[in-house]
Design a protein around this motif. Structure first.
Motif, mmCIF file in Angstrom:
data_model
loop_
_atom_site.group_PDB
_atom_site.id
_atom_site.type_symbol
_atom_site.label_atom_id
_atom_site.label_comp_id
_atom_site.label_asym_id
_atom_site.label_seq_id
_atom_site.Cartn_x
_atom_site.Cartn_y
_atom_site.Cartn_z
ATOM 1 N N SER A 83 0.851 -1.186 0.000
ATOM 2 C CA SER A 83 0.000 0.000 0.000
ATOM 3 C C SER A 83 0.892 1.243 0.000
ATOM 4 O O SER A 83 2.102 1.155 0.170
ATOM 5 C CB SER A 83 -0.904 -0.005 1.233
ATOM 6 O OG SER A 83 -0.136 0.139 2.402
ATOM 7 N N LYS A 84 0.270 2.398 -0.165
ATOM 8 C CA LYS A 84 1.041 3.643 -0.205
ATOM 9 C C LYS A 84 1.747 3.923 1.122
ATOM 10 O O LYS A 84 2.777 4.571 1.148
ATOM 11 C CB LYS A 84 0.126 4.810 -0.570
ATOM 12 C CG LYS A 84 -0.377 4.706 -1.987
ATOM 13 C CD LYS A 84 -1.065 5.974 -2.406
ATOM 14 C CE LYS A 84 -1.813 5.785 -3.689
ATOM 15 N NZ LYS A 84 -1.116 5.947 -4.885
ATOM 16 N N ASP A 85 1.209 3.390 2.235
ATOM 17 C CA ASP A 85 1.857 3.593 3.530
ATOM 18 C C ASP A 85 2.888 2.517 3.849
ATOM 19 O O ASP A 85 3.435 2.473 4.940
ATOM 20 C CB ASP A 85 0.818 3.709 4.643
ATOM 21 C CG ASP A 85 0.005 2.444 4.839
ATOM 22 O OD1 ASP A 85 0.089 1.541 3.997
ATOM 23 O OD2 ASP A 85 -0.730 2.369 5.844
ATOM 24 N N GLY A 86 3.171 1.626 2.880
ATOM 25 C CA GLY A 86 4.247 0.653 3.036
ATOM 26 C C GLY A 86 3.835 -0.690 3.592
ATOM 27 O O GLY A 86 4.677 -1.560 3.778
ATOM 28 N N GLU A 87 2.555 -0.914 3.874
ATOM 29 C CA GLU A 87 2.098 -2.207 4.393
ATOM 30 C C GLU A 87 2.048 -3.215 3.257
ATOM 31 O O GLU A 87 1.670 -2.886 2.137
ATOM 32 C CB GLU A 87 0.714 -2.054 5.013
ATOM 33 C CG GLU A 87 0.725 -1.152 6.209
ATOM 34 C CD GLU A 87 0.106 -1.805 7.412
ATOM 35 O OE1 GLU A 87 -0.147 -3.019 7.382
ATOM 36 O OE2 GLU A 87 -0.112 -1.077 8.370
ATOM 37 N N TYR A 88 2.411 -4.455 3.553
ATOM 38 C CA TYR A 88 2.409 -5.507 2.543
ATOM 39 C C TYR A 88 1.135 -6.329 2.669
ATOM 40 O O TYR A 88 0.712 -6.696 3.757
ATOM 41 C CB TYR A 88 3.626 -6.423 2.709
ATOM 42 C CG TYR A 88 3.587 -7.606 1.775
ATOM 43 C CD1 TYR A 88 3.778 -7.428 0.415
ATOM 44 C CD2 TYR A 88 3.329 -8.880 2.238
ATOM 45 C CE1 TYR A 88 3.723 -8.502 -0.463
ATOM 46 C CE2 TYR A 88 3.281 -9.955 1.375
ATOM 47 C CZ TYR A 88 3.475 -9.755 0.030
ATOM 48 O OH TYR A 88 3.409 -10.819 -0.824
ATOM 49 N N TYR A 89 0.522 -6.628 1.518
ATOM 50 C CA TYR A 89 -0.652 -7.488 1.455
ATOM 51 C C TYR A 89 -0.362 -8.622 0.493
ATOM 52 O O TYR A 89 0.185 -8.402 -0.580
ATOM 53 C CB TYR A 89 -1.878 -6.703 0.958
ATOM 54 C CG TYR A 89 -2.245 -5.579 1.886
ATOM 55 C CD1 TYR A 89 -3.017 -5.821 3.006
ATOM 56 C CD2 TYR A 89 -1.792 -4.291 1.651
ATOM 57 C CE1 TYR A 89 -3.336 -4.793 3.871
ATOM 58 C CE2 TYR A 89 -2.111 -3.262 2.512
ATOM 59 C CZ TYR A 89 -2.892 -3.526 3.622
ATOM 60 O OH TYR A 89 -3.184 -2.514 4.480
#
Length: 121
Positions: A83-89
Motif C-alpha cells: 500500500s502507499k503507507d508501506g504495508e504488505y498485502y
C-alpha cells in the motif's frame, strides 16, 4: 509399539527438514535461523525493488520487483501488493487494474466477468 517407532521416525525426519530449511535460508548478515519464517517485507518503489528484511538485525536482501503502483512479484513466483503507507498485502486489492490474472479484466478466461466496477471478483 511399531506405531510409536514410526511416529518417532516421522517426527525426526520432519524436524530435520525444518532445521535444514532454517539453516539454508538463514540471514546472511547475522545468521538468524528464524529469517526464513519470520521476516519483514519492504519495498523501494522509486527503484522497483522488494526486500525481505531481517527482524533481528535489519539487513535487507532483494527478493523481488515492485512497480510504481505497489504490485510486487517475488523471486519465488508469489505476488502481492504494497500500500502507499508501506504495508504488505499478500493479495491484490480491488480496483487497481481490473483484477483477475495479469490485469485481464477478471472473470473467467478474461471475459470481463463480474458486475461493473468490481474487477471480476
Amino acid at each position: 509399539m511399531e506405531e510409536l517407532v514410526v511416529s518417532i521416525f516421522f517426527c525426526s525426519v520432519l524436524m530435520a527438514c525444518i532445521g535444514l530449511l532454517a539453516y539454508s535460508e538463514r540471514c546472511s548478515s547475522c545468521g538468524s535461523l528464524m529469517y526464513h519464517f519470520y521476516n519483514n517485507k519492504k519495498a523501494n518503489l522509486a527503484i522497483g525493488e522488494a526486500y525481505h528484511a531481517c527482524k533481528r538485525c535489519g539487513a535487507k536482501e532483494v527478493k523481488g520487483t515492485v512497480d510504481c503502483s505497489g504490485y510486487v512479484v517475488w523471486s519465488n513466483g508469489n505476488e502481492g501488493d504494497f500500500s502507499k503507507d508501506g504495508e504488505y498485502y499478500r493479495k491484490r486489492h480491488h480496483g487497481r487494474d481490473g483484477g483477475g490474472s495479469a490485469g485481464d479484466g477478471g472473470g473467467y478466461a478474461g471475459d470481463g466477468g463480474g458486475s461493473a466496477g468490481d474487477g471480476g471478483f
